[in-house]
Design an enzyme around this catalytic site. Structure first.
Site, mmCIF file in Angstrom:
data_model
loop_
_atom_site.group_PDB
_atom_site.id
_atom_site.type_symbol
_atom_site.label_atom_id
_atom_site.label_comp_id
_atom_site.label_asym_id
_atom_site.label_seq_id
_atom_site.Cartn_x
_atom_site.Cartn_y
_atom_site.Cartn_z
ATOM 1 N N ASP A 181 6.462 92.086 13.530
ATOM 2 C CA ASP A 181 5.943 92.410 14.855
ATOM 3 C C ASP A 181 5.935 93.907 15.121
ATOM 4 O O ASP A 181 5.890 94.349 16.267
ATOM 5 C CB ASP A 181 6.747 91.694 15.946
ATOM 6 C CG ASP A 181 6.016 91.660 17.283
ATOM 7 O OD1 ASP A 181 4.774 91.684 17.273
ATOM 8 O OD2 ASP A 181 6.684 91.606 18.324
ATOM 9 N N ASP A 198 1.518 87.328 11.930
ATOM 10 C CA ASP A 198 1.340 88.752 12.231
ATOM 11 C C ASP A 198 1.497 89.677 11.028
ATOM 12 O O ASP A 198 1.283 90.879 11.150
ATOM 13 C CB ASP A 198 2.322 89.235 13.311
ATOM 14 C CG ASP A 198 1.798 88.981 14.714
ATOM 15 O OD1 ASP A 198 0.629 88.614 14.849
ATOM 16 O OD2 ASP A 198 2.570 89.153 15.656
ATOM 17 N N ASP A 255 6.532 82.920 27.056
ATOM 18 C CA ASP A 255 6.089 84.110 26.333
ATOM 19 C C ASP A 255 6.911 85.349 26.671
ATOM 20 O O ASP A 255 6.758 86.379 26.036
ATOM 21 C CB ASP A 255 4.621 84.403 26.639
ATOM 22 C CG ASP A 255 3.690 83.411 25.971
ATOM 23 O OD1 ASP A 255 4.022 82.941 24.873
ATOM 24 O OD2 ASP A 255 2.640 83.090 26.554
#
Length: 454
Positions: free
Chosen positions: A111, A149, A299
């Site tokens: 990330d 990612d 989230d």
């Protein structure tokens, strides 16, 4: 940090045409995967359902979210435990003849240091971690979502670091495939509103997609299924142009059935669950629609990232269609009860025949057991005529009691247990079937069932 990266933070912390429902009969249609996806009885949503039977939201969350298979995230870098964690999860799926989906998330500098920062301290130790995962994947079909990612998001890496990461992903893919040739390994392809298909295909090629089964898109995001599939087909075409053929796509449909709006799902009531998880995609390029991001987990905008929030789950599910009637949900005992572990014996079953060919039959199968309790499913099959409703009854064994039923309505009268269909799974065509599940206390046994139909 990309919108998708922010959404991924929730899934990590939890473990350390859009909206369409894909009907499935349990058999694969198109794609390369055949079988039923594993329904983990230990998810956060299933635990919440078991602990809150009287909440007004429970029935909807139970029937439309907790009933469905979702990927288990392995994001805690711990070399001493990762092998046993994977072995336990894969073994539980194998014990009930279902396909586990694993999301591996421990690449160094994941990330790009954002909300999901962490992972292995270096690439050498990362490979040791992958080796431990691979050694415990078993030899049956397993779906591996490798490092969300890691390819679409590389803005924080130097050219040399990108090359090193690509090599690490390629090595990880070969390691997983060598340990279990039946494992299906998919690499990160971002989503349809991120990198172009041509750019993403080039990145996938550099990361060793030639040795993988394909790629996944839309993890922790909200883009519609049709947009993602079209994007995947464009990537496949670009890979073919590079001489890399035979690759397939997996799409995360866990919350892509809603309207437009802010990326964050914490307070966006337009979001909905999308296609229910299935390997029956009716598209030769798409191996599965999966729930990689667990619906109902925050989230990090309004609630703590990764925390299960029943209001979010209810918002996602309240106006969504019901699951296909052939789906067989899984639930768990309450948080104070022992976690179910697969029985060492093969699942057992008993049933009643349909001697006149006009009523219905029911088959009882114990799917897992633990000290003091067990979990089972009952498959109801219509006879030779259309069924508008069904009822299954039996007498539990000594010391047994039913604590939870899903996809059916439970009543107990004296020593007789009766389960009737709910509104959406009572109508069956001749030979059609529905399933309900239950959790019971006592020793696991297979009772004699009586099935009657309307």
């Amino acid at each position: 940090m990309s919108p998708r990266s922010q959404g991924i933070a929730a899934a990590v912390i939890a473990v350390a045409a859009a909206g369409a429902v894909v009907a499935t009969t349990g058999a694969a249609e198109a794609g390369t995967i055949s079988g039923t996806l594993y329904r983990d009885p230990g998810t956060a949503v299933a635990r919440w359902v078991a602990a809150n039977p009287n909440d007004s939201r429970t029935a909807v969350i139970r029937d439309k979210i907790a009933s469905q298979p979702a990927s288990r995230w392995f994001a805690n870098f711990n070399l001493s435990t990762i092998g046993s964690e994977v072995s336990s999860y894969v073994g539980a799926a194998n014990a009930v003849n279902q396909i586990p989906a694993l999301t591996l998330y421990a690449i160094p500098n994941r990330d790009c240091g954002g909300a999901s920062a962490g992972g292995a301290p270096d690439l050498n130790q990362y490979q040791n971690w992958v080796n431990a995962v691979a050694a415990n994947l078993g030899n049956r079909t397993a779906i591996v979502i490798l490092e969300p990612d890691s390819i679409a998001l590389q803005t924080c890496l130097s050219a040399g670091e990108i090359t090193a990461r690509d090599q690490a992903l390629a090595t990880a893919t070969r390691t997983l495939k060598a340990a279990n040739p039946n494992a299906k390994v998919y690499l990160d392809a971002g989503h349809s509103t991120w990198n172009s298909a041509a750019e993403q295909a080039g990145r996938l090629a550099a990361a060793g997609v030639a040795n993988a089964d394909g790629f996944y898109t839309n993890v922790s995001n909200f883009n519609g299924t049709s947009s993602e599939v079209n994007y995947g087909k464009a990537i496949i075409g670009a890979l073919n142009g590079r001489g890399i053929g035979g690759k397939h796509q997996v799409v995360d449909t866990s919350r892509n059935g809603g309207a437009s709006g802010d990326w964050c799902g914490d307070d966006n009531t337009d979001r909905r669950i999308g296609a229910y998880p299935t390997t029956a995609t009716n598209d030769g390029d798409v191996d599965a629609y999966l729930w990689v991001k667990p619906p109902g987990e925050a989230d990090g905008c309004k609630y703590a990232a990764g925390s299960f929030q029943p209001d979010l789950a209810y918002s996602l599910a309240s106006s969504a269609p019901n699951p296909p009637v052939s789906s067989s949900p899984t639930a768990v005992p309450s948080s104070s009860s022992p976690s179910p572990a697969p029985s060492s014996a093969s699942p057992s079953s008993s049933g009643t025949p349909d001697p006149v060919g006009a009523g219905c039959s029911a088959v009882f199968a114990v799917t897992s057991s633990w000290s003091g309790g067990y979990q089972a499913t009952v498959k109801v099959t219509a006879g030779s005529r259309v069924t508008s409703g069904w009822t299954v009854s039996w007498t539990p064994g000594a010391g047994q009691s039913i604590s939870q039923v899903w996809n059916g309505t439970l009543t107990v009268s004296g020593s007789t247990v009766t389960v009737r269909n709910v509104s959406w799974n009572g109508a069956l065509e001749p030979g059609g079937h529905a399933e309900f599940g239950l959790i019971a206390s006592g020793s696991a046994t297979t009772p004699a069932l009586t099935c009657t139909s309307l």
